[in-house]
Design a protein around this motif. Structure first.
Motif, mmCIF file in Angstrom:
data_model
loop_
_atom_site.group_PDB
_atom_site.id
_atom_site.type_symbol
_atom_site.label_atom_id
_atom_site.label_comp_id
_atom_site.label_asym_id
_atom_site.label_seq_id
_atom_site.Cartn_x
_atom_site.Cartn_y
_atom_site.Cartn_z
ATOM 1 N N GLY A 88 0.750 -1.186 0.020
ATOM 2 C CA GLY A 88 0.045 0.122 -0.169
ATOM 3 C C GLY A 88 0.859 1.069 0.046
ATOM 4 N N GLY A 89 2.005 1.259 0.894
ATOM 5 C CA GLY A 89 2.886 2.205 0.749
ATOM 6 C C GLY A 89 3.418 2.703 -0.702
ATOM 7 N N VAL A 90 3.963 1.560 -1.236
ATOM 8 C CA VAL A 90 4.308 1.858 -2.668
ATOM 9 C C VAL A 90 3.383 2.348 -3.766
ATOM 10 C CG1 VAL A 90 5.359 0.557 -4.960
ATOM 11 C CG2 VAL A 90 6.229 0.254 -2.337
ATOM 12 N N GLN A 182 1.119 -3.277 -12.110
ATOM 13 C CA GLN A 182 -0.029 -3.759 -12.779
ATOM 14 C C GLN A 182 -0.461 -4.761 -11.772
ATOM 15 O OE1 GLN A 182 1.652 -5.815 -16.045
ATOM 16 N NE2 GLN A 182 2.848 -4.002 -16.587
ATOM 17 N N TYR A 183 0.253 -5.265 -10.384
ATOM 18 C CA TYR A 183 -0.106 -6.240 -9.767
ATOM 19 C C TYR A 183 -0.438 -5.819 -8.234
ATOM 20 C CZ TYR A 183 2.210 -9.049 -13.408
ATOM 21 O OH TYR A 183 2.582 -9.692 -14.545
ATOM 22 N N LEU A 184 -0.348 -4.820 -8.074
ATOM 23 C CA LEU A 184 -0.475 -4.356 -6.458
ATOM 24 C C LEU A 184 -2.149 -4.230 -6.400
ATOM 25 C CD1 LEU A 184 1.995 -1.410 -5.965
ATOM 26 C CD2 LEU A 184 2.040 -3.529 -4.615
ATOM 27 N N GLY A 191 -0.180 -6.265 1.748
ATOM 28 C CA GLY A 191 1.552 -6.548 1.851
ATOM 29 C C GLY A 191 2.078 -6.797 0.528
ATOM 30 N N ILE A 192 3.511 -6.881 0.266
ATOM 31 C CA ILE A 192 4.052 -7.125 -0.955
ATOM 32 C C ILE A 192 4.452 -8.280 -1.442
ATOM 33 C CG2 ILE A 192 6.422 -6.612 -0.726
ATOM 34 C CD1 ILE A 192 6.206 -4.594 -3.180
ATOM 35 N N TYR A 197 4.192 -10.931 -4.456
ATOM 36 C CA TYR A 197 5.350 -12.100 -4.827
ATOM 37 C C TYR A 197 4.805 -13.434 -4.907
ATOM 38 C CZ TYR A 197 8.636 -8.069 -4.233
ATOM 39 O OH TYR A 197 9.517 -6.859 -4.208
ATOM 40 N N GLN A 198 4.255 -13.702 -3.839
ATOM 41 C CA GLN A 198 3.933 -15.328 -3.723
ATOM 42 C C GLN A 198 2.993 -15.605 -4.795
ATOM 43 O OE1 GLN A 198 5.853 -17.668 -1.644
ATOM 44 N NE2 GLN A 198 4.817 -18.683 -3.424
ATOM 45 N N PRO A 199 1.953 -15.020 -4.786
ATOM 46 C CA PRO A 199 0.751 -15.261 -5.884
ATOM 47 C C PRO A 199 1.516 -15.319 -7.261
ATOM 48 C CG PRO A 199 -0.123 -13.753 -4.361
ATOM 49 C CD PRO A 199 1.188 -13.751 -4.100
ATOM 50 N N LEU A 200 2.201 -14.486 -7.478
ATOM 51 C CA LEU A 200 2.589 -14.441 -8.824
ATOM 52 C C LEU A 200 3.717 -15.649 -9.124
ATOM 53 C CD1 LEU A 200 3.456 -10.610 -9.467
ATOM 54 C CD2 LEU A 200 1.610 -12.183 -10.586
#
Length: 344
Positions: A88-90, A182-184, A191-192, A197-200
């Motif tokens: 969320g911060g990014v 594209q993914y956030l 969380g990132i 990361y993990q789902p991708l």
């Protein structure tokens, strides 16, 4: 020009009571605030365009960085009314970060010296979504495993079953492609690792590279970890492996700010700005604007900003800070003459 984002919005709960009145990124380690170590490492790497997210005691962080770094860096601040998580911060600073090919993301409350050029090259080599710095974990340390195989991360957390992947520890810095936006998730908090990361990785849609670096690195989570980090970093400064902060000088096996007056006995200790020390210190860290009388003997202690110790006093394995209305009543906190003492 590449940008970097420094994460500095947390509460620092494990370093209370100090962090009720001082944001954790401003906790000094060897006479430099934690966030100062992060900024300096980026400046050395040629990164001068910085974004810092803030929340808890934001004005103090902004004030420090403006006072000390605006002549050397471009710094923008992202104030979060509620903490948004790493993702969320990014996402909140997308407009500043997305135009570039990639950007760096680092923790503002750890001390590390990442190989940024190598990290960026690892991400770009295969157009990975990100590249992370990893390290071999300290013996008997608890950590969330990051599994690495042939230069790429295969998963985070629970082991990958039958695999030759090696469990390593994430050390707090990323090089991230602008594709991340594209993914956030389209929501305020995220969380990132767990939501991007993990789902991708599970879907095999992206790769995440890694660089293993076992150089100096310190997670200042608790006062106990702080004391250990201070000893190791101080030793590196005394040996000449790490340059001391500009306003400090090495004195024997200790580090003393040039504006301080240290007339007592110092053994493997640090003295901050404008502090006056007449007593005996062993493996002790005295921060700024303190006064330690001649009848004080401190061993393995952290003495926070503004503390005055007069009369005969002996302390071992303690954190001492000034009392303040923001510090609640707690059976772990010993209150004495305007001070709060916590055994560590």
């Amino acid at each position: 020009m590449m940008k970097a984002m420094i994460l500095a919005a947390g509460y620092g709960t494990r370093f209370r009571p100090v962090t009720y009145t001082l944001p954790k990124p401003l906790v000094p380690l060897c006479n430099r605030p934690l966030i100062g170590w992060a900024v300096e490492s980026l400046l050395v790497a040629g990164i001068r365009d910085l974004i810092v997210n803030v929340h808890h005691l934001a004005e103090a962080i902004e004030g420090h960085l403006r006072a000390h770094y605006l002549a050397r860096a471009e710094i923008a601040f992202s104030f979060e009314k509620e903490i948004l998580g790493t993702g969320g911060g990014v996402r909140r600073v997308r407009a500043q970060l997305e135009p570039g090919q990639d950007f760096l993301l680092v923790n503002g409350d750890t001390v590390q010296f990442p190989p940024y050029e190598e990290l960026i090259a690892a991400r770009r080599a295969h157009d990975s979504l990100a590249a992370l710095t990893l390290r071999h974990p300290p013996e008997n340390d608890r950590f969330t495993a990051v599994w690495l195989e042939n230069g790429f991360i295969t998963r985070f957390g629970r082991g990958p079953g039958q695999s030759t992947a090696e469990p390593l520890m994430f050390s707090g810095s990323h090089a991230i492609s602008s594709k991340i936006f594209q993914y956030l998730p389209d929501k305020e908090f995220s969380g990132i690792v767990d939501e991007v990361y993990q789902p991708l990785l599970n879907a095999k849609r992206e790769t995440i590279a890694a660089v293993v670096s076992d150089g100096l690195w310190f997670d200042i989570g608790t006062p106990q970890r702080y004391l250990s980090a201070s000893r190791t970093l101080l030793d590196a400064i005394v040996r000449g492996d790490v340059p001391p902060p500009a306003d400090s000088r090495v004195r024997g096996d200790s580090l003393v700010d040039r504006s301080s007056a240290a007339g007592g006995t110092l053994v493997r200790s640090t003295i901050g700005a404008r502090s006056v020390v007449r007593g005996e210190l062993h493996d002790t860290n005295v921060w700024d604007d303190c006064a330690i009388g001649g009848n004080a003997r401190l061993e393995r202690c952290i003495v926070a900003h503004g503390v005055e110790l007069s009369g005969h006093i002996e302390l071992q394995d303690a954190l001492v800070c000034c009392d303040h209305p923001a510090i609640p009543q707690d059976p772990m906190y010993e209150r004495r003459e305007g001070l709060v003492i916590v055994r560590v």
